[in-house]
Structure formats: structure tokens, C-alpha cells
Design a protein around this motif. Sequence first.
Motif, PDB file in Angstrom:
ATOM      1  N   TYR A  16      18.398  51.342  83.688  1.00 29.64           N
ATOM      2  CA  TYR A  16      18.425  51.032  82.047  1.00 29.64           C
ATOM      3  C   TYR A  16      18.040  52.190  81.737  1.00 29.64           C
ATOM      4  O   TYR A  16      18.608  53.353  81.360  1.00 29.64           O
ATOM      5  CB  TYR A  16      18.078  49.932  82.004  1.00 29.64           C
ATOM      6  N   ILE A  23      24.147  58.663  78.227  1.00 28.10           N
ATOM      7  CA  ILE A  23      24.591  57.503  76.567  1.00 28.10           C
ATOM      8  C   ILE A  23      23.396  58.772  76.244  1.00 28.10           C
ATOM      9  O   ILE A  23      24.362  58.957  74.884  1.00 28.10           O
ATOM     10  CB  ILE A  23      23.602  56.521  76.831  1.00 28.10           C
ATOM     11  N   LYS A  36      28.709  53.341  80.907  1.00 33.12           N
ATOM     12  CA  LYS A  36      27.519  52.335  81.222  1.00 33.12           C
ATOM     13  C   LYS A  36      26.984  51.662  82.150  1.00 33.12           C
ATOM     14  O   LYS A  36      26.465  51.521  82.739  1.00 33.12           O
ATOM     15  CB  LYS A  36      26.786  51.706  79.929  1.00 33.12           C
ATOM     16  N   GLU A  37      28.010  50.949  82.015  1.00 33.17           N
ATOM     17  CA  GLU A  37      28.392  50.329  83.204  1.00 33.17           C
ATOM     18  C   GLU A  37      28.698  50.846  84.759  1.00 33.17           C
ATOM     19  O   GLU A  37      28.499  50.457  85.370  1.00 33.17           O
ATOM     20  CB  GLU A  37      30.052  49.621  82.923  1.00 33.17           C
ATOM     21  N   LYS A  75      23.006  45.243  69.177  1.00 32.95           N
ATOM     22  CA  LYS A  75      24.005  45.059  67.535  1.00 32.95           C
ATOM     23  C   LYS A  75      23.524  43.680  67.029  1.00 32.95           C
ATOM     24  O   LYS A  75      23.592  43.788  66.068  1.00 32.95           O
ATOM     25  CB  LYS A  75      25.254  45.300  67.878  1.00 32.95           C
ATOM     26  N   PRO A 125      31.761  55.101  75.345  1.00 33.62           N
ATOM     27  CA  PRO A 125      32.923  53.822  75.721  1.00 33.62           C
ATOM     28  C   PRO A 125      31.411  53.256  76.556  1.00 33.62           C
ATOM     29  O   PRO A 125      30.971  53.677  77.677  1.00 33.62           O
ATOM     30  CB  PRO A 125      33.381  54.580  76.721  1.00 33.62           C
ATOM     31  N   SER A 126      31.632  51.989  76.503  1.00 31.48           N
ATOM     32  CA  SER A 126      30.954  51.290  77.422  1.00 31.48           C
ATOM     33  C   SER A 126      31.198  51.215  78.949  1.00 31.48           C
ATOM     34  O   SER A 126      30.158  51.226  79.768  1.00 31.48           O
ATOM     35  CB  SER A 126      30.896  49.629  77.249  1.00 31.48           C
ATOM     36  N   ALA A 127      32.462  52.011  78.864  1.00 32.87           N
ATOM     37  CA  ALA A 127      32.825  52.512  80.884  1.00 32.87           C
ATOM     38  C   ALA A 127      31.393  52.855  81.124  1.00 32.87           C
ATOM     39  O   ALA A 127      30.978  52.930  82.650  1.00 32.87           O
ATOM     40  CB  ALA A 127      33.803  53.065  81.033  1.00 32.87           C
ATOM     41  N   SER A 139      21.194  50.462  68.101  1.00 30.71           N
ATOM     42  CA  SER A 139      23.388  50.669  69.076  1.00 30.71           C
ATOM     43  C   SER A 139      23.569  49.312  70.137  1.00 30.71           C
ATOM     44  O   SER A 139      24.437  49.120  71.319  1.00 30.71           O
ATOM     45  CB  SER A 139      23.274  51.771  69.690  1.00 30.71           C
ATOM     46  N   GLU A 140      21.881  49.434  70.949  1.00 27.11           N
ATOM     47  CA  GLU A 140      22.226  48.703  72.455  1.00 27.11           C
ATOM     48  C   GLU A 140      21.803  47.280  71.918  1.00 27.11           C
ATOM     49  O   GLU A 140      22.274  45.847  73.032  1.00 27.11           O
ATOM     50  CB  GLU A 140      21.140  49.072  73.493  1.00 27.11           C
ATOM     51  N   LYS A 170      27.116  54.335  68.983  1.00 30.22           N
ATOM     52  CA  LYS A 170      28.277  53.321  69.269  1.00 30.22           C
ATOM     53  C   LYS A 170      30.131  53.880  69.634  1.00 30.22           C
ATOM     54  O   LYS A 170      30.275  52.931  70.229  1.00 30.22           O
ATOM     55  CB  LYS A 170      28.383  52.652  67.932  1.00 30.22           C
TER      56      LYS A 170
END
Length: 320
Positions: A217, A225, A207-208, A136, A203-205, A133-134, A200
Motif C-alpha cells: 500500500y 498515486i 490503484k487496483e 472519504k 481512477p481507482s483502476a 482522499s483515501e 480524487k
Amino acid sequence: SDVDGRLSDVDGRLSDVDGRLSDVDGRLSDVDGGGGMKSRDRFVFWNVLKDKIFLGIVILLSFFIFVPLVLILYHIIVKGIAFVNWDLFTKLPAPAGELGGGIANAIIGSLIVVALASLIAVPIGIFAGIYLSEHKKQTSAHVVRVAVDVLQGAPSIVIGIIAYVWIVVPTRSFSAFSGSAALAIMMLPVIIKNTEETLKLIPSALKEAAFALGVPYSRVILKVILPAGLSGIVTGVLIGTARVLGETAPLLFTAFGSPFMNLNILGPMETIPHVIFKYATSPYEDWQNIAWGASFILVAFILLINIIAKVVTTKWKVKF
């Protein structure tokens, strides 16, 4: 005066346009009053009829899928519940030809083998799903996905032979550990796929935002996550466990079975699927009855795990 004249001309042209529009409306009314309304009703009727036919086909096919499951469960419950008793859970198997006995060693053995398989497969499967998933678009991730798809379609008996060659032959002994290794290989694709697809959806938000706060990380993955996708990951683990709980073929070459209560994972160990296979093919009616009771217990375990998986998915699902 010129402006007034031009305005009068515009008014006249607008009046002509209104008149033409009135003529068009009148013609449309004539069409609707004739066969237009009938053709439109016919069109709507056929569309509704097609929708109902398609819905009926879908319901019929769903019924065909549902009927075999109901018949199998009904047959196992009717034939098996009559032979489920306290001795079946507490006693060891009786010698061939003697009445009575139970499958206590097989129940304990199945729990040990599946628990050990989960202990092997869950960490590997979760971390592999995180990697996919990280990363792809990396070539290595594509190779891993292809390997997972191939492994998912591999026959269970082939996996059993591989575990036999890798573990049983070098150690010169059948063992519960070799059976767990074979079952762990079968669990991996389910856990990896569920973990990847669940992560997947996050939302990437999230992590950001964690990175913006200066979180490393590794802690972002473990503290942000994974908790966000916990329901999907747990569901994958439970589905993988339910899948391997009833496998027989890999255990024929690995755990092999034992009529005794053996808790040593480095020695042969009995399991419920192996008991069902051995007793159902025996010439003794009492053993066949025990096989029906063991089938009922195994199906009950699998249904319970699937129900727990559904509850986890419903209750713990994180909505973004």
C-alpha cells in the motif's frame, strides 16, 4: 377469396388513414402560412435576445472583477518601478532620516521564512490530503475537513497571535521560526484541499492494478498515486506559497523585523511585507519611495509564482 377480401379492407383503411394525414398536413400548412410561423420566429427571437443579454451581463461582471486588478497593478508598476534599482537589492536599510539604503535583508528574510514555512506545511498538507482522499467516508476524515475549512477562514492576525502564544512567549524571543510556523498554518488548508481534490480525480483502476501486482500500500501511494497527481499537488503548493508571501499581520507578532542581515532563524528577521508596512506608514518620503519599490518586487514575485503554477498545471497535467 376471404383473404383477398380482408386485404382489400385493409387497403381501404390505409387509404383512409393516408387521406386523414393529408388533411392534417394541409391544416398545418395553413397554420404555418398564417400566424404560426410568425409566433415561432418571435419565440426564437426572444430566446436569442435573452441569451445575448445574459452573456452581456456575465462579460460586464467579469470586467468589473478584472478592472480593480488592472488598476492595482498599474498603480504599483507606475509608482514602484521608478524606485527599483541595484541598491534596493544589495544594500541594507539606511538609518531614519538618511537617504538611500535598500531591502536586501528583507528579500533574504522573506525567502528564508517562506522556505521554512513550506518545509513545514508541504509534507503535513500532502499526507493529510492523501488521508482525506483515501478515507472519504470515515468520521475522522469528516472532522478533519471541517477543521480545514475553519482554518482556511481564520483571520491571519489571529493565526499570528496563536504563533506568538505558542512559540514567542515560551522562548521569550521573536524569531523567523515563529513566523514560518504561522505562515505554515495558513498554507495547510490550500495544500490539503488541492491534494485531496487532485487525488480524487485519479481512477481507482490504477490503484487496483498495482494491488493486483502485489505492490504494498505504501508503495502504491508513493509510486503510483502521488506521481499521477503531481501537477495538482505542485499547483497547490505554489498557490499556498503565493498566498503567504505577502502576509504581514502574522509577522508583526512573530518575525517582528530587523534592520540587520540576520540569517539565524531563532532571532528576529526582516521580511518584505513588514518593510512595506513600516516604510509606507513612516513620515519620511524616501522610506515611502522604498515601500513602493518593495511593493513592486513583492507583486512581481507573486505574479511569477502564479504564472509558474499555471504552466505546471498546463504542461504536467495527467489526463485519464
